[in-house]
Design a protein around this motif. Structure first.
Motif, PDB file in Angstrom:
ATOM      1  N   CYS A 127       4.152  68.120 -24.631  1.00  0.00           N
ATOM      2  CA  CYS A 127       4.073  67.263 -25.818  1.00  0.00           C
ATOM      3  C   CYS A 127       3.015  66.188 -25.673  1.00  0.00           C
ATOM      4  O   CYS A 127       2.542  65.628 -26.676  1.00  0.00           O
ATOM      5  N   ALA A 128       2.613  65.867 -24.436  1.00  0.00           N
ATOM      6  CA  ALA A 128       1.591  64.842 -24.228  1.00  0.00           C
ATOM      7  C   ALA A 128       0.213  65.309 -24.685  1.00  0.00           C
ATOM      8  O   ALA A 128      -0.714  64.500 -24.766  1.00  0.00           O
ATOM      9  N   PRO A 152      15.960  61.665 -20.888  1.00  0.00           N
ATOM     10  CA  PRO A 152      16.743  61.906 -22.104  1.00  0.00           C
ATOM     11  C   PRO A 152      16.005  61.449 -23.358  1.00  0.00           C
ATOM     12  O   PRO A 152      16.532  60.683 -24.180  1.00  0.00           O
ATOM     13  N   VAL A 153      14.768  61.902 -23.491  1.00  0.00           N
ATOM     14  CA  VAL A 153      13.958  61.598 -24.668  1.00  0.00           C
ATOM     15  C   VAL A 153      13.329  62.905 -25.124  1.00  0.00           C
ATOM     16  O   VAL A 153      12.759  63.647 -24.318  1.00  0.00           O
ATOM     17  N   ASP A 154      13.443  63.189 -26.397  1.00  0.00           N
ATOM     18  CA  ASP A 154      12.865  64.402 -26.966  1.00  0.00           C
ATOM     19  C   ASP A 154      11.987  64.024 -28.161  1.00  0.00           C
ATOM     20  O   ASP A 154      12.481  63.413 -29.105  1.00  0.00           O
ATOM     21  N   PRO A 155      10.674  64.356 -28.104  1.00  0.00           N
ATOM     22  CA  PRO A 155       9.967  65.101 -27.063  1.00  0.00           C
ATOM     23  C   PRO A 155       9.659  64.233 -25.835  1.00  0.00           C
ATOM     24  O   PRO A 155       9.520  63.030 -25.946  1.00  0.00           O
ATOM     25  N   GLY A 156       9.586  64.908 -24.697  1.00  0.00           N
ATOM     26  CA  GLY A 156       9.301  64.238 -23.439  1.00  0.00           C
ATOM     27  C   GLY A 156      10.278  64.585 -22.343  1.00  0.00           C
ATOM     28  O   GLY A 156      10.209  64.026 -21.251  1.00  0.00           O
ATOM     29  N   ASN A 157      11.189  65.536 -22.606  1.00  0.00           N
ATOM     30  CA  ASN A 157      12.262  65.840 -21.659  1.00  0.00           C
ATOM     31  C   ASN A 157      11.761  66.165 -20.257  1.00  0.00           C
ATOM     32  O   ASN A 157      12.403  65.801 -19.264  1.00  0.00           O
ATOM     33  N   LEU A 158      10.625  66.860 -20.140  1.00  0.00           N
ATOM     34  CA  LEU A 158      10.205  67.404 -18.850  1.00  0.00           C
ATOM     35  C   LEU A 158       9.237  66.496 -18.100  1.00  0.00           C
ATOM     36  O   LEU A 158       8.401  66.959 -17.327  1.00  0.00           O
ATOM     37  N   LEU A 159       9.360  65.192 -18.297  1.00  0.00           N
ATOM     38  CA  LEU A 159       8.526  64.232 -17.567  1.00  0.00           C
ATOM     39  C   LEU A 159       8.934  64.173 -16.099  1.00  0.00           C
ATOM     40  O   LEU A 159      10.117  64.210 -15.767  1.00  0.00           O
ATOM     41  N   LEU A 160       7.934  64.047 -15.237  1.00  0.00           N
ATOM     42  CA  LEU A 160       8.164  63.820 -13.807  1.00  0.00           C
ATOM     43  C   LEU A 160       7.534  62.495 -13.421  1.00  0.00           C
ATOM     44  O   LEU A 160       6.366  62.254 -13.716  1.00  0.00           O
ATOM     45  N   LEU A 161       8.317  61.615 -12.764  1.00  0.00           N
ATOM     46  CA  LEU A 161       7.800  60.346 -12.256  1.00  0.00           C
ATOM     47  C   LEU A 161       7.797  60.411 -10.736  1.00  0.00           C
ATOM     48  O   LEU A 161       8.840  60.667 -10.117  1.00  0.00           O
ATOM     49  N   ALA A 162       6.643  60.187 -10.124  1.00  0.00           N
ATOM     50  CA  ALA A 162       6.515  60.231  -8.670  1.00  0.00           C
ATOM     51  C   ALA A 162       5.569  59.134  -8.217  1.00  0.00           C
ATOM     52  O   ALA A 162       4.891  58.490  -9.036  1.00  0.00           O
ATOM     53  N   HIS A 163       5.537  58.896  -6.920  1.00  0.00           N
ATOM     54  CA  HIS A 163       4.608  57.931  -6.326  1.00  0.00           C
ATOM     55  C   HIS A 163       4.058  58.499  -5.018  1.00  0.00           C
ATOM     56  O   HIS A 163       4.787  59.168  -4.273  1.00  0.00           O
ATOM     57  N   ILE A 164       2.803  58.211  -4.761  1.00  0.00           N
ATOM     58  CA  ILE A 164       2.232  58.353  -3.427  1.00  0.00           C
ATOM     59  C   ILE A 164       1.807  56.952  -3.012  1.00  0.00           C
ATOM     60  O   ILE A 164       0.861  56.389  -3.570  1.00  0.00           O
ATOM     61  N   GLY A 165       2.547  56.367  -2.098  1.00  0.00           N
ATOM     62  CA  GLY A 165       2.331  54.959  -1.795  1.00  0.00           C
ATOM     63  C   GLY A 165       2.702  54.138  -3.016  1.00  0.00           C
ATOM     64  O   GLY A 165       3.790  54.272  -3.572  1.00  0.00           O
TER      65      GLY A 165
END
Length: 542
Positions: A289-290, A266-279
């Motif tokens: 926007c990045a 819920p931040v604009d710009p930045g709405n389409l951020l994905l947070l993931a982890h491998i290990g």
């Protein structure tokens, strides 16, 4: 604490509550009245003044502020305290990192009594070295010892420190960009440059960079290679923005056994951020926007991760309050925010040009404890962290310079017209300063008893926006040296002539003068005569 209009006979040692002009001089509020002050007030025709007098069990504002600020910081070397002045201690970041707060505990501290206030930056603020993180202010001139004890207990008994500074930890970061037909190489090049600049602000070295087609299999191969190379954080910017948890970037991550922790913010710009982890390795799928250097929600997540702060789906959802960045009239670029001055740039000007006519030989070169007198002054100055240090020579300039040997960051200038008076030396020092200097502390080169503590307290008292644009030390009601001047006075100082000095500038701006209590031996003891030198040697031997 007593706060009242009292007869002068009852005001010895009391604190003046309101500024009062006394002849040509202005007694500033907060001044502790001495016998000489009382006499001057009587001579000015006053019979009483409004003062504050501490009761038994009261703690003065500066001492109370100091104790509370030290308790807040504890042993955290990443936070630095200014000396207490006017009941205030400012707390600064010593290095780059992220400021975390115990919001409930800070609220509880501020609720103890109206006399005690703590103001901070917002939680998880990104900090640069020297930036102010918080300010502790005692509102009245003193606080009851019982109230101070309650506040200290609140700070020390909290489950977590009220202020927690998390420095950035350098790690290996990889940037992977996916490509589709038609995407310009210049766009990808700019993204690499902007990302490197963004990471540099967070204490990181240049990331590794790779590009691949915008499809799960080639992206999977790039991520796998980055992990095999010991990468500790992976940033992925797609040629097309992520639109679903099953899109190209999340699909490549999950195919390697990774977990998508959260998609969208819920931040604009930045709405389409994905947070993931491998290990344990975080992977961020960054929105378009990045590619810009302007602040966006991705910065907030990256800052926390690089400061070893965990980021959960709940943390990301909580960013919505204050997350509307797109409508802020001016969203500074991260590098612009970093270059903004976090604290005033203060220079030291050391006057060492005089002829020492009363001494009969160059007093600055006289031995004191195995080194010249002027070297003692320079040693005290060197540990303060002045933006610039200028030594002004004149009489026997070559000998003075030779006696000081090589000193880092010391600018030595010669006042060739030094024989015309102190003003010549002062002007030479001012002209040697860089244009971005905010203030200058003018120090006499023959005052070896001055302490680093006093220099720091003079600097800490400088707050031109609060009306403290000239700062000087005082003992027993008498003003001494050194004196700090805001740059607004530089033009007038450059017009001085002869040996008058800047006394009339101080007198003509009494409402802008701040007085800092100091030991008399530090601010009055200079070495003008053989007798003064012998007294100095005797004191040094004892």
């Amino acid at each position: 604490m007593i706060f009242a209009d009292l007869p002068l006979a009852q005001c010895m040692g009391a604190i003046l509550a309101h500024s009062q002009r006394v002849g040509p001089e202005m007694f500033k509020k907060g001044r502790m009245l001495s016998a000489a002050d009382i006499a001057a007030l009587q001579a000015a025709g006053l019979a009483s003044v409004t003062v504050a007098k501490l009761d038994a069990g009261d703690i003065g504002e500066d001492e109370a502020a100091r104790q509370l600020a030290e308790a807040l910081v504890g042993g955290d070397r990443n936070l630095r305290l200014d000396p207490a002045f006017a009941g205030r201690v400012n707390i600064h970041a010593a290095i780059a990192g992220v400021l975390a707060l115990d919001i409930a505990a800070i609220g509880a501290l501020n609720a103890i009594d109206e006399a005690i206030t703590l103001a901070t930056l917002p939680p998880y603020a990104a900090m640069v070295p020297g930036q102010m993180a918080a300010t502790l202010k005692i509102i009245p001139y003193a606080v009851a010892e019982s109230i101070l004890a309650r506040a200290l207990t609140e700070i020390r008994s909290a489950a977590h420190p009220l202020l927690r500074f998390h420095p950035y930890r350098p790690r290996r970061v990889a940037l992977i960009q996916t490509e589709l037909p038609g995407i310009k190489a210049s766009v990808l090049d700019k993204t690499e440059r902007v990302t490197a600049e963004r990471l540099a602000l967070m204490g990181q070295a240049q990331p590794t960079t790779n590009r691949c087609p915008h499809a799960p299999a080639p992206l999977q191969a790039e991520i796998k290679a980055a992990l095999a190379g010991g990468t500790e954080m992976i940033l992925v910017i797609g040629a097309s923005a992520i639109s679903d948890r099953r899109d190209v970037i999340p699909a490549a991550i999950t195919s390697l056994g990774g977990t998508v922790n959260h998609f969208g913010m819920p931040v604009d710009p930045g709405n389409l951020l994905l947070l993931a982890h491998i290990g344990t390795v975080p992977i961020l799928g960054l929105p378009g926007c990045a590619r810009s250097a302007k602040l966006n929600g991705c910065d907030w997540v990256m800052q926390r991760l690089l400061a070893d702060l965990p980021v959960t789906a709940g943390d990301i959802r909580a960013l919505g309050i204050g997350g509307l960045l797109a409508e802020v009239p001016s969203r500074p670029l991260p590098r612009e925010a970093r270059q903004a001055p976090a604290k005033p740039r203060i220079a030291a000007i050391i006057l060492a040009a005089g002829r020492s006519s009363r001494m009969g030989r160059n007093k600055l070169l006289l031995d004191l404890g195995g080194k010249p007198i002027v070297a003692h002054v320079l040693d005290k100055v060197a540990g303060i962290g002045f933006a610039e240090t200028v030594l002004v020579t004149g009489h026997q300039a070559g000998k003075v310079k030779a006696a000081l040997r090589s000193r880092d960051k010391l600018k030595i200038v010669e006042a060739r017209d030094h024989a015309t008076g102190m003003a010549a030396s002062l002007k030479a020092g001012l002209k040697a300063l860089s244009p971005d200097i905010d203030a200058a502390l003018v120090i006499l080169g023959d005052m070896p008893r001055i302490s680093a503590d006093l220099l720091l307290r003079l600097i800490g008292a400088y707050q031109p926006l609060e009306g403290r644009a000239i700062v000087l030390p005082v003992a027993d009601g008498k003003r001494g040296n050194p004196v700090l001047f805001d740059r607004r006075f530089f033009p007038d100082m450059l017009q001085l002539e002869g040996d008058v000095g800047a006394r009339h500038i101080i007198g003509g701006n009494a409402e802008l003068v701040a007085e800092v209590p100091a030991p008399a031996q530090e601010i009055f003891v200079d070495v003008d005569t053989p007798e003064a030198y012998q007294q100095l040697l005797a004191g040094n031997a004892s």
